[in-house]
Enzyme design. Structure first.
Site, PDB file in Angstrom:
ATOM      1  N   HIS A  71      59.740 -37.521  33.910  1.00 49.19           N
ATOM      2  CA  HIS A  71      60.071 -36.404  33.021  1.00 49.19           C
ATOM      3  C   HIS A  71      61.376 -35.708  33.401  1.00 49.19           C
ATOM      4  CE1 HIS A  71      55.559 -36.600  32.607  1.00 49.19           C
ATOM      5  NE2 HIS A  71      55.954 -36.703  31.366  1.00 49.19           N
ATOM      6  N   CYS A  92      63.490 -40.837  32.987  1.00 52.12           N
ATOM      7  CA  CYS A  92      63.690 -41.719  31.834  1.00 52.12           C
ATOM      8  C   CYS A  92      65.137 -41.647  31.344  1.00 52.12           C
ATOM      9  CB  CYS A  92      62.742 -41.302  30.714  1.00 52.12           C
ATOM     10  SG  CYS A  92      63.025 -42.163  29.156  1.00 52.12           S
ATOM     11  N   HIS A 120      56.555 -27.693  29.131  1.00 57.36           N
ATOM     12  CA  HIS A 120      56.466 -29.126  29.416  1.00 57.36           C
ATOM     13  C   HIS A 120      57.481 -29.475  30.510  1.00 57.36           C
ATOM     14  CE1 HIS A 120      56.790 -33.486  28.868  1.00 57.36           C
ATOM     15  NE2 HIS A 120      55.608 -33.419  28.277  1.00 57.36           N
ATOM     16  N   GLU A 122      59.418 -31.914  30.961  1.00 57.56           N
ATOM     17  CA  GLU A 122      60.702 -32.421  30.467  1.00 57.56           C
ATOM     18  C   GLU A 122      61.618 -31.283  30.023  1.00 57.56           C
ATOM     19  OE1 GLU A 122      62.522 -34.850  26.703  1.00 57.56           O
ATOM     20  OE2 GLU A 122      60.581 -35.540  27.471  1.00 57.56           O
ATOM     21  N   THR A 160      61.949 -35.567  24.072  1.00 57.88           N
ATOM     22  CA  THR A 160      61.958 -36.962  23.619  1.00 57.88           C
ATOM     23  C   THR A 160      60.662 -37.395  22.951  1.00 57.88           C
ATOM     24  OG1 THR A 160      61.201 -37.747  25.778  1.00 57.88           O
ATOM     25  CG2 THR A 160      63.588 -37.639  25.420  1.00 57.88           C
ATOM     26  N   CYS A 188      62.966 -40.392  21.507  1.00 51.77           N
ATOM     27  CA  CYS A 188      63.234 -41.762  21.939  1.00 51.77           C
ATOM     28  C   CYS A 188      62.707 -42.772  20.925  1.00 51.77           C
ATOM     29  CB  CYS A 188      62.651 -42.018  23.324  1.00 51.77           C
ATOM     30  SG  CYS A 188      60.891 -42.332  23.358  1.00 51.77           S
ATOM     31  N   SER A 217      52.320 -35.378  25.915  1.00 49.29           N
ATOM     32  CA  SER A 217      52.872 -34.868  24.662  1.00 49.29           C
ATOM     33  C   SER A 217      52.893 -35.948  23.594  1.00 49.29           C
ATOM     34  CB  SER A 217      54.291 -34.336  24.885  1.00 49.29           C
ATOM     35  OG  SER A 217      54.884 -33.927  23.677  1.00 49.29           O
ATOM     36  N   ASN A 218      53.330 -37.156  23.946  1.00 48.33           N
ATOM     37  CA  ASN A 218      53.434 -38.203  22.922  1.00 48.33           C
ATOM     38  C   ASN A 218      52.066 -38.634  22.430  1.00 48.33           C
ATOM     39  OD1 ASN A 218      52.900 -41.260  23.912  1.00 48.33           O
ATOM     40  ND2 ASN A 218      53.635 -40.065  25.649  1.00 48.33           N
ATOM     41  N   SER A 258      52.227 -43.686  28.015  1.00 46.16           N
ATOM     42  CA  SER A 258      51.867 -43.745  29.433  1.00 46.16           C
ATOM     43  C   SER A 258      50.429 -44.218  29.655  1.00 46.16           C
ATOM     44  CB  SER A 258      52.052 -42.358  30.077  1.00 46.16           C
ATOM     45  OG  SER A 258      51.371 -41.357  29.335  1.00 46.16           O
TER      46      SER A 258
END
Length: 276
Positions: A71, A92, A120, A122, A160, A188, A217-218, A258
């Site tokens: 992150h 990343c 977060h 990131e 991202t 991304c 998050s994703n 992940s």
């Protein structure tokens, strides 16, 4: 019952890269600053291999092998770590791209609107690239954008792993609010591809299962995308979560960036055995 594995799914390039780098130093008893990625099963697996996970650098013996999570971290933390430890930086590349972008905006004196979840890791790492946060605004929804002050120009950066549809809505509001915007799309490619794959799956499946961690998050965005498209969608961390759901129609399984494929296969075979 129709049960489908969605493609593409699971580990993205950034996660694969981070885990490969961590694997390469397992013999050095590495200490990872924050979770290497947001997945409990992955982290627990590395703990069993002797990897330590910490939330700050305090107390780490000098010359230790310290791994920075995918992150990203603040510049000050990276610099301090490099002065005292053998550092393996797994940030990343897409996150690093955002870091360079916000630094460029700051150097030009442009106020920055950073779209994402403020706490977060990131976003915290991205904020940590900047020298002065007085002209930086973190927003996560349309309402927060509407409360931003008037500015002649802004630069926009973003987390991202955001939802593509939600981000597009926020960008439209920004475009209506500000005359001049410097913009770099920070979402991304893996995030975009997986969200589109979920949208495609919703056309032929009633249930969408997203295998991932509650902190991811994703993973949460994939669930949101499926729900917004009309599917019944659930975040699945383990087989236990599957047992709570009563399926009455076709199921498609997606894995967050992940989430390990081994867990996906376990869930898939469980459903196949139970419903077919």
């Amino acid at each position: 019952m129709k049960i489908t594995l969605i493609e593409p799914r699971g580990f993205c390039f950034g996660v694969c890269r981070a885990l490969d780098l961590l694997d390469s130093v397992l013999d050095k008893q590495p200490i990872v600053l924050h979770e290497i990625v947001h997945n409990k099963q992955v982290v627990d697996g590395y703990k069993q291999k002797g990897v330590r996970f910490v939330e700050c650098l305090d107390g780490i013996p000098e010359s230790s092998c310290v791994v920075l999570s995918a992150h990203g971290v603040a510049d000050s933390i990276r610099t301090l770590a490099q002065q005292k430890y053998q550092v393996i930086d797994t940030t990343c590349p897409f996150v690093l791209k955002n870091h360079l972008w916000v630094k460029k905006l700051e150097a030009q004196g442009v106020p920055i609107v950073l779209i994402g979840k403020k706490m977060h890791p990131e976003i915290q790492g991205t904020l940590g690239q900047l020298k002065n946060l007085n002209n930086v605004f973190v927003v996560s929804n349309v309402q927060e954008i509407e409360q931003l002050p008037d500015m002649p120009i802004i630069g926009v950066a973003m987390q991202t792993t955001l939802g593509v549809l939600d981000t597009a809505e926020m960008m439209n509001v920004l475009k209506n609010k500000y005359e001049k915007i410097l913009f770099q799309n920070g979402i991304c490619q893996a995030t975009s591809e997986r969200q589109q794959a979920v949208l495609n799956a919703v056309k032929t499946h009633r249930f969408i299962l997203v295998v991932g961690d509650i902190k991811s998050s994703n993973a949460n965005r994939l669930v949101d995308v499926a729900k917004q498209a009309g599917a019944k969608s659930f975040l699945i961390e383990s087989i236990t979560d599957i047992e709570k759901i009563n399926f009455s129609d076709s199921v498609a399984i997606m894995a967050a960036a992940s989430a390990p494929e081994s867990l996906v296969q376990e869930i898939y075979h469980y459903l196949m055995k139970k419903y077919n």
